[in-house]
Design a protein around this motif. Sequence first.
Motif, short mmCIF file in Angstrom:
data_model
loop_
_atom_site.label_atom_id
_atom_site.label_comp_id
_atom_site.label_asym_id
_atom_site.label_seq_id
_atom_site.Cartn_x
_atom_site.Cartn_y
_atom_site.Cartn_z
N LEU A 74 -22.59 1.52 13.46
CA LEU A 74 -23.87 1.06 12.91
C LEU A 74 -24.28 -0.29 13.52
N MET A 75 -23.32 -1.19 13.68
CA MET A 75 -23.65 -2.48 14.30
C MET A 75 -23.96 -2.31 15.79
N GLY A 76 -23.27 -1.38 16.44
CA GLY A 76 -23.62 -1.08 17.83
C GLY A 76 -25.03 -0.54 17.94
N LEU A 77 -25.42 0.30 16.98
CA LEU A 77 -26.79 0.81 16.94
C LEU A 77 -27.78 -0.33 16.71
N MET A 78 -27.42 -1.25 15.80
CA MET A 78 -28.31 -2.38 15.53
C MET A 78 -28.52 -3.21 16.79
N TYR A 79 -27.43 -3.54 17.49
CA TYR A 79 -27.55 -4.36 18.69
C TYR A 79 -28.30 -3.62 19.79
N THR A 80 -28.03 -2.32 19.93
CA THR A 80 -28.72 -1.55 20.97
C THR A 80 -30.23 -1.56 20.73
N CYS A 81 -30.62 -1.27 19.49
CA CYS A 81 -32.05 -1.29 19.16
C CYS A 81 -32.64 -2.68 19.34
N MET A 82 -31.87 -3.70 18.94
CA MET A 82 -32.39 -5.06 19.03
C MET A 82 -32.54 -5.51 20.48
N PRO A 230 -19.55 -7.35 9.42
CA PRO A 230 -19.43 -8.56 10.25
C PRO A 230 -18.39 -8.44 11.36
N PHE A 231 -17.35 -7.64 11.11
CA PHE A 231 -16.29 -7.49 12.11
C PHE A 231 -16.69 -6.48 13.19
N GLY A 232 -17.48 -5.48 12.80
CA GLY A 232 -18.05 -4.60 13.81
C GLY A 232 -18.99 -5.35 14.73
N MET A 233 -19.63 -6.41 14.21
CA MET A 233 -20.53 -7.24 15.02
C MET A 233 -19.79 -8.00 16.10
N TRP A 234 -18.50 -8.30 15.89
CA TRP A 234 -17.78 -9.14 16.84
C TRP A 234 -17.64 -8.49 18.22
N PHE A 235 -17.83 -7.17 18.30
CA PHE A 235 -17.81 -6.51 19.59
C PHE A 235 -19.09 -6.79 20.40
N PHE A 236 -20.12 -7.34 19.73
CA PHE A 236 -21.42 -7.51 20.39
C PHE A 236 -22.05 -8.88 20.14
N LEU A 237 -21.47 -9.69 19.27
CA LEU A 237 -22.08 -10.94 18.84
C LEU A 237 -22.33 -11.89 20.01
N GLY A 238 -23.59 -12.23 20.24
CA GLY A 238 -23.95 -13.18 21.27
C GLY A 238 -24.75 -12.59 22.42
N VAL A 239 -24.75 -11.26 22.58
CA VAL A 239 -25.43 -10.66 23.73
C VAL A 239 -26.93 -10.95 23.69
N TRP A 262 -27.89 -3.63 30.84
CA TRP A 262 -26.58 -3.45 31.44
C TRP A 262 -25.48 -4.17 30.64
N SER A 263 -25.78 -5.33 30.13
CA SER A 263 -24.81 -6.05 29.30
C SER A 263 -24.40 -5.20 28.11
N MET A 264 -25.39 -4.63 27.42
CA MET A 264 -25.10 -3.85 26.24
C MET A 264 -24.31 -2.59 26.58
#
Length: 488
Positions: A74-82, A230-239, A262-264
């Motif tokens: 779910l957090m990966g989906l959030m970051y991808t969409c964002m 929040p811990f699922g976010m740590w795989f993507f936090l900051g991109v 490409w980063s994501m």
Amino acid sequence: MTDERTTAPPGTTAPPGAGTGDDYLERRALRRGSAGWLLLTGLGVAYVVSGDFSGWNFGLAEGGFGGLAVATVLMGLMYTCMVFSLAELSSILPTAGGGYGFARRALGPWGGFLTGTAILIEYVLAPAAISIFIGDYVESLGLFGLEAGWPLTLACFAIFIGIHLWGVGEALQFSFVVTGIAVAALLVFAVGAFMEFDASGLNDIKADPDAFGSNSWLPYGILGIWAAFPFGMWFFLGVEGVPLAAEETRDPARTLPKAIRWSMLILVGLALLTFFASAGARGSAAIQDAGNPLVEALQPDGEPTALSRIVNYAGLAGLVASFFSLIYAGSRQLFALSRAGYLPKSLSLTSRRKAPYLALLVPGAIGFALAAASGNGARMLNVAVFGATISYALMSLSHIVLRRREPHLERPYRTPGGVLTSSVALVLACAALVATFLVDVTAAFIALGVYVVAIAYFGFYSRKHLVAKAPEEEFAALAAAEAELERN
């Protein structure tokens, strides 16, 4: 003496008719054209890569393997969409303001300030936390007999801020090399760990019978999924910090969207490899509380191996890469807010090498003081996550507002799915924000306290002294002028 009075952008209360001195922006200029898409892709990965080595695994203690897996998806989906939304926004307004600039046009001065402040909280607190983890790594590895503590933390800030002061091109190249080492080590780790993979270890955490919906895959029930956000976010936090390099990028309207995508893509691949390889090699229960889960996964008998030593040293490289790149991101966000008058204008002055020296030194001093005084890296990261989730919600909302209000705005890159994509990011960001209270209420209220102080400063002072010549403010003023013409 340079006249640095301000012209009020629409929505502010500064006296009309004032202006800034002719050299105001000249004294606040970054080195343009220093980075291409490859260096920016490396920067995006560098922001995050330390999270693959440690931190995410504490989510196993909140949701078990299944709970953290769902949370990560779910957090990966959030970051991808964002990031797809940010790719569009950064092609519209490629300036150092990043999220602040996007929100400024869409949500007005208050929206811009709230977004920029949230991003700044993330990028000041995260390096402070990581500096503590670097000290722990150096001590555990026995490097040069050094011990964790304030002298080592001070050395980290002094050395790496010094490289940034040298120049952005050199800084990004250094970050790229260190990040490459960390990513290579993650791939080597995955190969070694998958050779020991045992699927039965994935769900070996004992289920809590009192948790609603608990089972072997969700030992802490349905609520455990939410607590693991929040811990699922740590795989993507900051991109999301890639757009902050806009003013130092070649052809930013094309380069930024490409680098963000490409980063994501790379981060999603690394997250899947790290998560499954670690839990499958040793079992979820064994690594859920480990400070160094990848090394723990490679040492079933507790004895170091050649591969575990390599990964241990690479973990230090990953921490350095993230620490170094987050310092960069924080300085650019502070630079943009200062240049536009939201924060003291002196913080945006640049050196002969076009480095924002005060925007590097001041957050560095604050980060060092926090790290030396508290020593609690986990709490500081939780405060950073709180700030991040607020900024994610506001940036996603900005994309929606600009699509609805200014559909004909030139967009060199368009987000796949349009407002549906950014709406998904918005909903998940709000859910992640609430989840921070489930994990660390104290950290959430600390972040709120900082936010309240910042809001008071803006409300009573800086909103009356904004600088109309700043790129983000000019962009917003142009939109207001166009809207006025349409009404007339």
